[in-house]
Design a protein around this motif. Structure first.
Motif, PDB file in Angstrom:
ATOM      1  N   SER A 210       0.817  -1.215   0.000  1.00 21.54           N
ATOM      2  CA  SER A 210       0.000   0.000   0.000  1.00 21.54           C
ATOM      3  C   SER A 210       0.850   1.263   0.000  1.00 21.54           C
ATOM      4  N   GLY A 211       2.015   1.196   0.619  1.00 23.15           N
ATOM      5  CA  GLY A 211       2.878   2.378   0.670  1.00 23.15           C
ATOM      6  C   GLY A 211       3.408   2.796  -0.680  1.00 23.15           C
ATOM      7  N   LYS A 212       3.484   1.879  -1.634  1.00 24.15           N
ATOM      8  CA  LYS A 212       3.989   2.238  -2.962  1.00 24.15           C
ATOM      9  C   LYS A 212       3.038   3.188  -3.669  1.00 24.15           C
ATOM     10  N   ALA A 213       1.746   2.970  -3.528  1.00 24.78           N
ATOM     11  CA  ALA A 213       0.772   3.886  -4.127  1.00 24.78           C
ATOM     12  C   ALA A 213       0.904   5.282  -3.526  1.00 24.78           C
ATOM     13  N   GLU A 214       1.181   5.347  -2.238  1.00 31.50           N
ATOM     14  CA  GLU A 214       1.382   6.650  -1.596  1.00 31.50           C
ATOM     15  C   GLU A 214       2.660   7.312  -2.101  1.00 31.50           C
ATOM     16  N   CYS A 215       3.706   6.510  -2.341  1.00 31.46           N
ATOM     17  CA  CYS A 215       4.947   7.062  -2.905  1.00 31.46           C
ATOM     18  C   CYS A 215       4.701   7.623  -4.306  1.00 31.46           C
ATOM     19  N   LYS A 216       3.876   6.947  -5.092  1.00 27.46           N
ATOM     20  CA  LYS A 216       3.565   7.416  -6.441  1.00 27.46           C
ATOM     21  C   LYS A 216       2.818   8.744  -6.392  1.00 27.46           C
ATOM     22  N   ALA A 217       1.823   8.837  -5.535  1.00 27.13           N
ATOM     23  CA  ALA A 217       1.059  10.085  -5.428  1.00 27.13           C
ATOM     24  C   ALA A 217       1.934  11.229  -4.947  1.00 27.13           C
ATOM     25  N   ALA A 218       2.825  10.949  -3.987  1.00 25.72           N
ATOM     26  CA  ALA A 218       3.715  11.992  -3.471  1.00 25.72           C
ATOM     27  C   ALA A 218       4.691  12.455  -4.544  1.00 25.72           C
ATOM     28  N   LEU A 219       5.181  11.527  -5.375  1.00 22.64           N
ATOM     29  CA  LEU A 219       6.109  11.895  -6.441  1.00 22.64           C
ATOM     30  C   LEU A 219       5.403  12.750  -7.491  1.00 22.64           C
TER      31      LEU A 219
ATOM     32  N   GLU B  10       9.277  18.950 -21.805  1.00 18.51           N
ATOM     33  CA  GLU B  10       8.509  19.381 -20.642  1.00 18.51           C
ATOM     34  C   GLU B  10       7.618  20.571 -20.980  1.00 18.51           C
ATOM     35  N   SER B  11       8.138  21.477 -21.794  1.00 20.04           N
ATOM     36  CA  SER B  11       7.321  22.640 -22.169  1.00 20.04           C
ATOM     37  C   SER B  11       6.170  22.246 -23.091  1.00 20.04           C
ATOM     38  N   THR B  12       6.328  21.153 -23.830  1.00 23.36           N
ATOM     39  CA  THR B  12       5.293  20.701 -24.762  1.00 23.36           C
ATOM     40  C   THR B  12       4.231  19.853 -24.069  1.00 23.36           C
ATOM     41  N   TYR B  13       4.675  18.979 -23.146  1.00 21.20           N
ATOM     42  CA  TYR B  13       3.746  18.056 -22.481  1.00 21.20           C
ATOM     43  C   TYR B  13       3.759  18.339 -20.980  1.00 21.20           C
ATOM     44  N   LYS B  14       3.174  19.451 -20.596  1.00 22.51           N
ATOM     45  CA  LYS B  14       3.264  19.923 -19.215  1.00 22.51           C
ATOM     46  C   LYS B  14       2.556  19.010 -18.223  1.00 22.51           C
TER      47      LYS B  14
ATOM     48  N   LEU C  76       6.545  16.680  -8.312  1.00 22.36           N
ATOM     49  CA  LEU C  76       6.998  17.095  -9.638  1.00 22.36           C
ATOM     50  C   LEU C  76       5.981  17.959 -10.374  1.00 22.36           C
ATOM     51  N   GLY C  77       4.830  18.198  -9.761  1.00 22.69           N
ATOM     52  CA  GLY C  77       3.826  19.047 -10.385  1.00 22.69           C
ATOM     53  C   GLY C  77       3.008  18.362 -11.445  1.00 22.69           C
TER      54      GLY C  77
END
Length: 641
Positions: free
Chosen positions: A426-435, A497-501, A439-440
């Motif tokens: 379950s903690g991996k899903a939380e790591c994904k959301a936090a990442l 990054e500027s193209t696929y924000k 990164l915005g």
């Protein structure tokens, strides 16, 4: 050529007196019989095998690119015949019928179609035989590190020491006047200065010692190691005196086991030297040329570990006299460039090649993966040494590097916002959301997140990934890249990054905490490397339940098994996807399969994650495989010239 004066150490001089009546390897290896190979370990067996060189048509070169190995078809060569100058001019011949109908083996027999010997890793019991092991390396973490070499020589010795071996690591004491000097703060001067005869004079080096994690860390001190930059160069390129600096290292490494009373007594001369890359490649040659003729290190063995064959320590032939070796050993280092690689029509292409000499004289050869062990015997991966390595493939072994399981552990990693394990993901899903939030990117648990971590250069296949990125962005995925390198790739990342924000983030530079969070937070890690000697990021990813998609090359092919959903009666097997050839279309196909499985086949995806997390990628596992190579090294007598 004027004969070089080789001044033995005090220890060597003492051994000369003690062994004055002993014939110590006068150009011929000791004899034994094949039946002895099956005796108890304490009775180490020896086989009848002669290795030598041939100069000007009289000496057989066992490694020169201009000569082939010579082996008698009807018997065994045993006795050396010498001319008036004491040079070997031939051997006495004994037919097989005189000794045995059984073929004498130099090492474990290898099948002709296998480039290296396979090692069973199922045995986790303590070793039956322990050794005095001496690592010689240009870098060892945490004291010095520029890449994988530093990781190996900082972790493997500790794993071997924990299994009962006495282990020493010999490395330079790099001092640049900055904060990094504090890494050597606990190393004390042994007050055993050592004089080294090389480069036309006598050089004095100091030896510093620190005992840590069960290992003797010995640092060679000399003014040539005191300068800003990396161990090999600075902003202006490679240091011009690297041959001198690493020649000192090799000589000092051979003296350290003899003169340093660590823990009250020396390692002695029955050691197993592990020389890493060309920087330590002179060690096997020194053992055979400088010490064994005087009865020292007559029972020692050496292993050359090839981390990167592209770097071989090649210098002009005229520099041979700098090594402090007898003139008769030039053939061991001789290297002739092919015609196309010479600078002009009159260039003879003559050079010395330190790594080649180690391949010729070492008792065993190890590479950092089984795939790389095969690749270096091919024209594409051999860098001119493929024929020599093919001739020695019976002693060539590939062992995959381990990882630091304390640093890379999702259940204890201090860099992660949430911890997890194979029993509770379950903690991996939380790591994904936090990442995604850090990164915005839009926080979307259902959107497959793909990551890349590595240098931005041609070797890592960044151009293939970046050219595929616009096509990949048509799918409902997110892509994150972390790395630094060539400016063209850094600019390419900024443009994407500027193209696929809402879909792409590029982090130019390197950041350890971010690398841990990307490894944990992504669903997929992509590694389109053109060649990868071993590769560590795919091992880190699997420990964190992140599924790797890799180009099928080197260590990547060895460590990532392509997913098969129909295997094991539909239960599936595999830990990721390994694609080939390295093209944009092949990469996109592999990624699309991974994305589809991640999005629509959750049960299969969880199986992929758990199989990767179950893999034993520790250094303890690698240490067991190295121990098997140690045993093999002591089956044969040492190289004697």
């Amino acid at each position: 050529m004027e004969a070089l004066q080789i001044a033995p150490s005090k220890y060597l001089a003492a051994k000369l007196v003690q062994s004055s009546g002993i014939n110590c390897f006068s150009g011929v290896r000791r004899l034994g019989f094949a039946s002895l190979l099956y005796g108890k370990r304490k009775h180490r067996s020896f086989c009848a095998r002669a290795r030598s060189y041939k100069e000007e048509g009289e000496f057989v070169s066992r490694g020169s690119g201009n000569a082939q190995n010579q082996e008698a078809e009807g018997g065994v060569l045993v006795g050396a015949e010498r001319d008036g100058t004491d040079s070997v001019v031939g051997f006495r011949f004994i037919p097989h019928s005189v000794i045995s109908d059984e073929r004498v083996l130099e090492t474990q027999e290898a099948e002709a179609d296998k480039p290296s010997e396979e090692i069973s890793t199922s045995d986790t019991t303590p070793p039956s035989t322990t050794y005095n092991v001496v690592f010689v390396t240009s870098e060892a973490a945490p004291y010095s590190k520029t890449g994988g070499l530093g990781d190996v020589c900082g972790s493997l010795p500790i794993a071997l020491a924990a299994r009962g071996h006495r282990v020493m690591v010999v490395s330079p004491r790099y001092m640049d006047g900055g904060l990094s000097d504090k890494k050597f703060a606990n190393a004390v001067d042994t007050e055993k200065p050592t004089k080294i005869h090389c480069f036309g004079g006598v050089q004095e080096v100091g030896l510093f010692h620190e005992y840590r994690a069960g290992v003797d860390w010995v640092f060679v001190d000399h003014p040539s190691y005191h300068r800003p930059g990396t161990p090999y160069g600075d902003g202006f390129g490679a240091f011009g005196d690297n041959q001198f600096r690493f020649t000192l290292l090799c000589h000092a490494a051979c003296e350290a086991p003899l003169v340093l009373p660590l823990g009250g007594y020396t390692y002695g001369d029955e050691c197993l030297f592990i020389a890493n890359d060309w920087h330590a490649g002179l060690v096997p040659v020194l053992l055979a040329a400088k010490y064994r003729p005087h009865g020292v290190y007559k029972d020692a063995r050496s292993i050359i570990v090839i981390h990167n064959l592209a770097h071989q320590g090649v210098e002009p032939a005229v520099t041979y006299k700098n090594f402090g070796l007898p003139p008769g050993w030039y053939k061991a280092l001789e290297w002739v460039f092919p015609t196309w690689a010479r600078t002009h029509a009159l260039d003879p292409g003559e050079a010395v090649n330190v790594l080649k000499s180690a391949i010729v004289t070492a008792d065993r050869i190890v590479t950092v993966s089984q795939g790389y062990a095969w690749e270096i015997t091919t024209p594409d991966g051999g860098y001119g040494l493929q024929e020599l390595l093919s001739s020695r493939k019976s002693v060539l072994t590939g062992i995959t590097n381990g990882v630091d399981t304390d640093e890379w552990n999702p259940s204890t990693d201090a860099h992660l916002p949430s911890l997890y394990s194979i029993d509770n993901l379950s903690g991996k899903a939380e790591c994904k959301a936090a990442l995604q939030a850090e990164l915005g990117l839009p926080v979307r648990p259902d959107c497959p997140l793909i990551g890349f971590i590595g240098r931005l250069d041609y070797q890592k296949g960044v151009d293939i990934l970046l050219s595929a990125a616009p096509h990949l962005m048509y799918d409902d995925v997110q892509l994150v890249m972390l790395g630094s390198g060539e400016k063209q790739y850094e600019d390419w990342m900024r443009q994407l990054e500027s193209t696929y924000k809402d879909k792409y983030r590029g982090w130019v530079g390197f950041n350890v905490p971010i690398s841990h969070r990307i490894t944990a937070g992504c669903d997929i890690l992509v590694m389109p490397s053109r060649f990868e000697l071993c590769g560590l990021n795919q091992l880190y990813a699997m420990r964190y339940g992140t599924v790797p998609v890799v180009h099928s090359t080197g260590g990547l092919r060895d460590t990532v098994q392509t997913f098969d959903p129909y295997a094991k009666e539909g239960a599936g097997e595999g830990t990721g996807w390994a694609f080939s050839p390295l093209t944009k279309d092949s990469l996109l196909t592999a990624l699309q399969r991974a994305v589809l499985t991640c999005r629509e086949h959750k049960t299969s995806w969880e199986g992929l994650m758990k199989r990767g997390m179950e893999k034993n990628t520790s250094w303890d596992n690698a240490a067991v495989q190295y121990e098997q190579v140690f045993d093999w090294a002591f089956i044969d007598p040492p190289y004697a010239g």
